[in-house]
Each structure stands twice: as structure tokens, then as C-alpha cells.
Write a protein that holds these residues in place. Structure first.
Motif, PDB file in Angstrom:
ATOM      1  N   GLY A  56       1.002  -1.430   0.552  1.00  0.00           N
ATOM      2  CA  GLY A  56       0.209  -0.354   0.319  1.00  0.00           C
ATOM      3  C   GLY A  56       1.041   1.084   0.187  1.00  0.00           C
ATOM      4  O   GLY A  56       0.690   2.203   0.498  1.00  0.00           O
ATOM      5  N   LEU A  57       1.970   1.393  -0.203  1.00  0.00           N
ATOM      6  CA  LEU A  57       3.256   1.971  -0.330  1.00  0.00           C
ATOM      7  C   LEU A  57       3.058   2.820  -1.707  1.00  0.00           C
ATOM      8  O   LEU A  57       2.567   2.265  -2.676  1.00  0.00           O
ATOM      9  N   LEU A  58       3.880   4.054  -1.985  1.00  0.00           N
ATOM     10  CA  LEU A  58       3.284   4.728  -3.358  1.00  0.00           C
ATOM     11  C   LEU A  58       4.985   4.188  -3.831  1.00  0.00           C
ATOM     12  O   LEU A  58       5.511   3.685  -3.860  1.00  0.00           O
ATOM     13  N   VAL A  59       5.157   4.492  -5.137  1.00  0.00           N
ATOM     14  CA  VAL A  59       5.798   2.981  -5.617  1.00  0.00           C
ATOM     15  C   VAL A  59       6.821   5.324  -6.482  1.00  0.00           C
ATOM     16  O   VAL A  59       5.919   6.258  -6.050  1.00  0.00           O
ATOM     17  N   PRO A  60       7.942   4.627  -6.289  1.00  0.00           N
ATOM     18  CA  PRO A  60       8.933   5.705  -6.179  1.00  0.00           C
ATOM     19  C   PRO A  60       9.018   6.713  -7.048  1.00  0.00           C
ATOM     20  O   PRO A  60       8.483   6.495  -8.889  1.00  0.00           O
ATOM     21  N   ASP A  61       8.460   8.147  -7.279  1.00  0.00           N
ATOM     22  CA  ASP A  61       8.393   9.431  -8.429  1.00  0.00           C
ATOM     23  C   ASP A  61       9.333   8.455  -9.697  1.00  0.00           C
ATOM     24  O   ASP A  61       8.404   8.627 -11.074  1.00  0.00           O
ATOM     25  N   HIS A  62      10.203   8.667  -9.541  1.00  0.00           N
ATOM     26  CA  HIS A  62      11.561   8.104 -10.996  1.00  0.00           C
ATOM     27  C   HIS A  62      10.471   7.170 -11.732  1.00  0.00           C
ATOM     28  O   HIS A  62      10.552   7.296 -13.106  1.00  0.00           O
ATOM     29  N   ILE A  63       9.968   6.194 -10.973  1.00  0.00           N
ATOM     30  CA  ILE A  63       9.465   5.165 -11.963  1.00  0.00           C
ATOM     31  C   ILE A  63       8.344   5.693 -12.473  1.00  0.00           C
ATOM     32  O   ILE A  63       8.353   5.412 -13.795  1.00  0.00           O
ATOM     33  N   VAL A  64       7.270   6.221 -12.069  1.00  0.00           N
ATOM     34  CA  VAL A  64       6.090   6.804 -12.286  1.00  0.00           C
ATOM     35  C   VAL A  64       6.107   7.736 -13.278  1.00  0.00           C
ATOM     36  O   VAL A  64       5.467   8.033 -14.430  1.00  0.00           O
ATOM     37  N   ILE A  65       6.753   8.424 -12.943  1.00  0.00           N
ATOM     38  CA  ILE A  65       6.857   9.442 -14.587  1.00  0.00           C
ATOM     39  C   ILE A  65       7.585   8.674 -15.674  1.00  0.00           C
ATOM     40  O   ILE A  65       7.184   9.755 -16.360  1.00  0.00           O
ATOM     41  N   GLU A  66       8.405   8.024 -15.502  1.00  0.00           N
ATOM     42  CA  GLU A  66       8.898   7.696 -16.507  1.00  0.00           C
ATOM     43  C   GLU A  66       8.375   6.935 -17.441  1.00  0.00           C
ATOM     44  O   GLU A  66       7.982   7.103 -18.382  1.00  0.00           O
ATOM     45  N   LEU A  67       6.972   6.360 -16.456  1.00  0.00           N
ATOM     46  CA  LEU A  67       6.307   6.050 -17.060  1.00  0.00           C
ATOM     47  C   LEU A  67       4.912   6.463 -17.494  1.00  0.00           C
ATOM     48  O   LEU A  67       4.927   6.383 -18.959  1.00  0.00           O
ATOM     49  N   LYS A  91       5.132  16.503  -6.734  1.00  0.00           N
ATOM     50  CA  LYS A  91       6.368  15.754  -7.959  1.00  0.00           C
ATOM     51  C   LYS A  91       5.760  15.342  -8.621  1.00  0.00           C
ATOM     52  O   LYS A  91       6.434  15.878  -9.402  1.00  0.00           O
ATOM     53  N   GLN A  92       4.520  14.415  -9.359  1.00  0.00           N
ATOM     54  CA  GLN A  92       4.846  14.467  -9.669  1.00  0.00           C
ATOM     55  C   GLN A  92       3.422  14.994 -10.690  1.00  0.00           C
ATOM     56  O   GLN A  92       3.165  15.262 -11.475  1.00  0.00           O
ATOM     57  N   ALA A  93       2.865  16.414 -10.251  1.00  0.00           N
ATOM     58  CA  ALA A  93       2.331  16.936 -10.542  1.00  0.00           C
ATOM     59  C   ALA A  93       2.604  17.856 -11.452  1.00  0.00           C
ATOM     60  O   ALA A  93       2.310  18.426 -12.308  1.00  0.00           O
ATOM     61  N   GLU A  94       4.177  19.102 -10.613  1.00  0.00           N
ATOM     62  CA  GLU A  94       4.784  19.444 -10.923  1.00  0.00           C
ATOM     63  C   GLU A  94       5.648  18.510 -12.447  1.00  0.00           C
ATOM     64  O   GLU A  94       6.392  19.278 -14.063  1.00  0.00           O
ATOM     65  N   GLU A  95       5.899  17.061 -12.889  1.00  0.00           N
ATOM     66  CA  GLU A  95       6.165  16.608 -13.755  1.00  0.00           C
ATOM     67  C   GLU A  95       5.394  16.764 -15.333  1.00  0.00           C
ATOM     68  O   GLU A  95       5.755  16.762 -15.809  1.00  0.00           O
ATOM     69  N   LEU A  96       4.249  16.408 -14.312  1.00  0.00           N
ATOM     70  CA  LEU A  96       3.053  16.479 -15.432  1.00  0.00           C
ATOM     71  C   LEU A  96       3.087  17.768 -15.624  1.00  0.00           C
ATOM     72  O   LEU A  96       2.561  17.884 -17.936  1.00  0.00           O
ATOM     73  N   ASP A  97       2.909  19.010 -15.030  1.00  0.00           N
ATOM     74  CA  ASP A  97       2.356  20.143 -15.649  1.00  0.00           C
ATOM     75  C   ASP A  97       3.826  20.445 -17.167  1.00  0.00           C
ATOM     76  O   ASP A  97       3.823  20.695 -18.224  1.00  0.00           O
TER      77      ASP A  97
END
Ligand code: ADP
Ligand code: AMP
Length: 226
Positions: A56-67, A91-97
Motif C-alpha cells: 500500500g505504499l507509493l511507487v517511487p516518483d522516478h518510476i511513475v514519471i518515466e512510465l 513532484k508528479q504534479a509538477e512533472e506532469l505540468d
């Protein structure tokens, strides 16, 4: 249009995104669905993320963002996307922008589906998912016609491993710490709309449709068609 569905686990993001995608002809990017599929296939990505999903933990940002970076390039994403379960951190929100602005696009609306903690437990505990097509059911609120069988494809219905009460509570804690701050992030950009997620599935859908159509009208009035 680029639409984000926010809300705690079990708020109804997946349920609503399927209906919205059909109605508005949008592609869905559900990071949770992609991770579960990769785990099922035992791919390299699946092996990397399995332990996070099970705990139930978050997958690290760098993996999600790469995907997301790799998917958003697909031509079918150029007409618009519904993001379900992404972004989950600032971080993911900023990266999406950043990713969207690289192709002169932006998030048009962030829809925050609100439900109580008690509903989070009830919704996730009784959720069942078709192993074949991914359609989501609820044993009380949206049951299949035949027990354990998908109405649409006849596939077997299963309970997600992370839909056990102790993991649900962990996911809620993670949501509060990491994901809830995103509400403020989109509110400051004046693109946040809160929706009462405690109503039935059709009522929630109608609320969302109303806010999307209002936004479309506003966008059209700023950019009239030639
Ligand atoms: P999320 O994608 O936000 O985790 P889901 O769409 O998978 O949530 O919904 C969680 C569970 O709640 C599912 O069992 C689904 O059938 C049920 N559900 C979704 N929306 C509603 C609603 N408005 N009222 C009652 N149950 C709902
Ligand atoms: P979901 O299907 O959205 O409920 O996500 C299930 C699980 O997948 C989460 O509990 C996380 O372990 C992982 N996950 C999905 N999306 C993300 C994301 N955007 N960032 C980090 N982890 C994610």
C-alpha cells in the motif's frame, strides 16, 4: 481535454473514468491499472513495483514519471486524457505540468471526488475486479448479476490484494501524507472542482459531467473555433 481525477482510494476514480472516457472519447491513464498488469505479466517493471503495491505504499516518483512520460507520447493521447491515480505527489504534479507544457498543453481541470474515511474502508473492502477486462464492481452498491462473474466478459471477479483492511488503512495514511496536498496545488491554479463522491454512481457521474461541460464552454469562449 486533460482531466485529473483526484480522491482517496475507493473514491470512484476508476468507475467514473471509464464512463467519461467513453462519452468524451478520451484515453485513460491509470497508473495503478498499468502496474497491476505489469505485475501479472511478471515484467521487469512489474517485479520492481510489486512490493510497493502489496504494502500500500507509493511507487517511487522516478518510476511513475518515466512510465507516464512514455505513454503520453502516444498519438491517441493527443486528443485528451483522463488521469486516474496520477499524479499522487506534488513532484508528479509538477512533472506532469512540465510534460504537457512541452507539447503546448495543460491540465484543464482537476476533479476531486470526496468521500469519508468510513466510505474508503467500505468501498475498498467490497470492491471486486474482473481479472479479464478490469471492470470494477462493488458487492453491495454495484454487484454483478451472477456472483463472482463479470457481466460484460464472463471473466472471474477477484479481490485486489491491497483491498484487505490493514493495507487499505495504510493506503489512506499514504494518501493523507502525499496525495492530499495536491488538492491545494490545483486549487492555487484555479482548476480544482470538488465533487460529492458519496452519492450513487450515476449521480456522481452527472456532477462530473456538469463541471466538465462548464469547463468546455469556458475554454471555447476563450478559444472560439475558426
Ligand atoms: P478508485 O478508482 O477511486 O480507487 P473505484 O472506482 O475502483 O475507486 O471504486 C471503488 C469501489 O467503490 C468499487 O467497488 C466501486 O464499484 C464502488 N463505487 C464507485 N463509485 C461508487 C459510488 N458512487 N457509490 C457506491 N459505490 C461506488
Ligand atoms: P490504484 O489502482 O490507483 O488504487 O493504485 C494502486 C497502487 O499502485 C497504489 O497503492 C500504489 O502502490 C501504486 N500507484 C498507482 N499510481 C501511483 C502513482 N501515481 N504514484 C505512486 N504509486 C502509484
Amino acid at each position: 481535454m486533460y482531466i485529473i481525477l483526484l480522491g482517496p482510494p475507493g473514491a470512484g476514480k476508476g468507475t467514473q473514468s471509464r464512463r467519461l472516457a467513453q462519452e468524451y472519447n478520451l484515453k485513460i491513464i491509470s497508473t495503478g491499472d498499468i502496474f497491476r498488469e505489469e505485475i501479472r505479466k511478471e515484467s521487469e517493471l512489474g517485479k520492481k513495483v510489486k512490493k510497493y503495491l502489496e504494502a500500500g505504499l507509493l511507487v517511487p516518483d522516478h518510476i511513475v514519471i518515466e512510465l507516464v512520460k512514455s505513454i503520453i507520447r502516444y498519438p491517441e493521447c493527443s486528443l485528451g486524457v483522463i488521469f486516474d491515480g496520477f499524479p499522487r505527489t506534488i513532484k508528479q504534479a509538477e512533472e506532469l505540468d512540465r510534460l504537457l507544457s512541452n507539447c503546448n498543453r495543460k491540465v484543464d481541470i482537476a476533479i476531486n471526488i470526496e468521500i469519508s474515511d468510513e466510505d474508503v474502508i467500505k468501498r475498498n473492502t467490497y470492491r471486486r475486479v474482473c481479472i479479464n477486462c478490469g471492470r470494477v464492481y462493488h458487492l453491495i452498491f454495484d454487484p454483478p448479476k451472477t456472483s463472482d462473474i463479470c457481466d460484460f466478459c464472463g471473466g472471474k471477479l477477484i479481490q485486489r490484494k491491497d483491498d484487505k483492511e490493514d493495507v487499505i488503512r495504510k493506503r489512506l495514511e499514504v494518501y493523507r501524507q502525499w496525495t492530499r496536498p495536491i488538492i491545494q496545488y490545483y486549487s492555487e491554479k484555479s482548476i480544482l472542482v470538488n465533487i460529492d463522491g458519496t452519492k450513487n454512481i450515476d449521480e456522481v457521474y452527472n456532477q462530473i459531467k456538469t463541471v466538465i461541460e462548464k469547463r468546455v464552454k469556458k475554454l471555447r469562449s476563450h478559444n472560439p473555433p475558426d
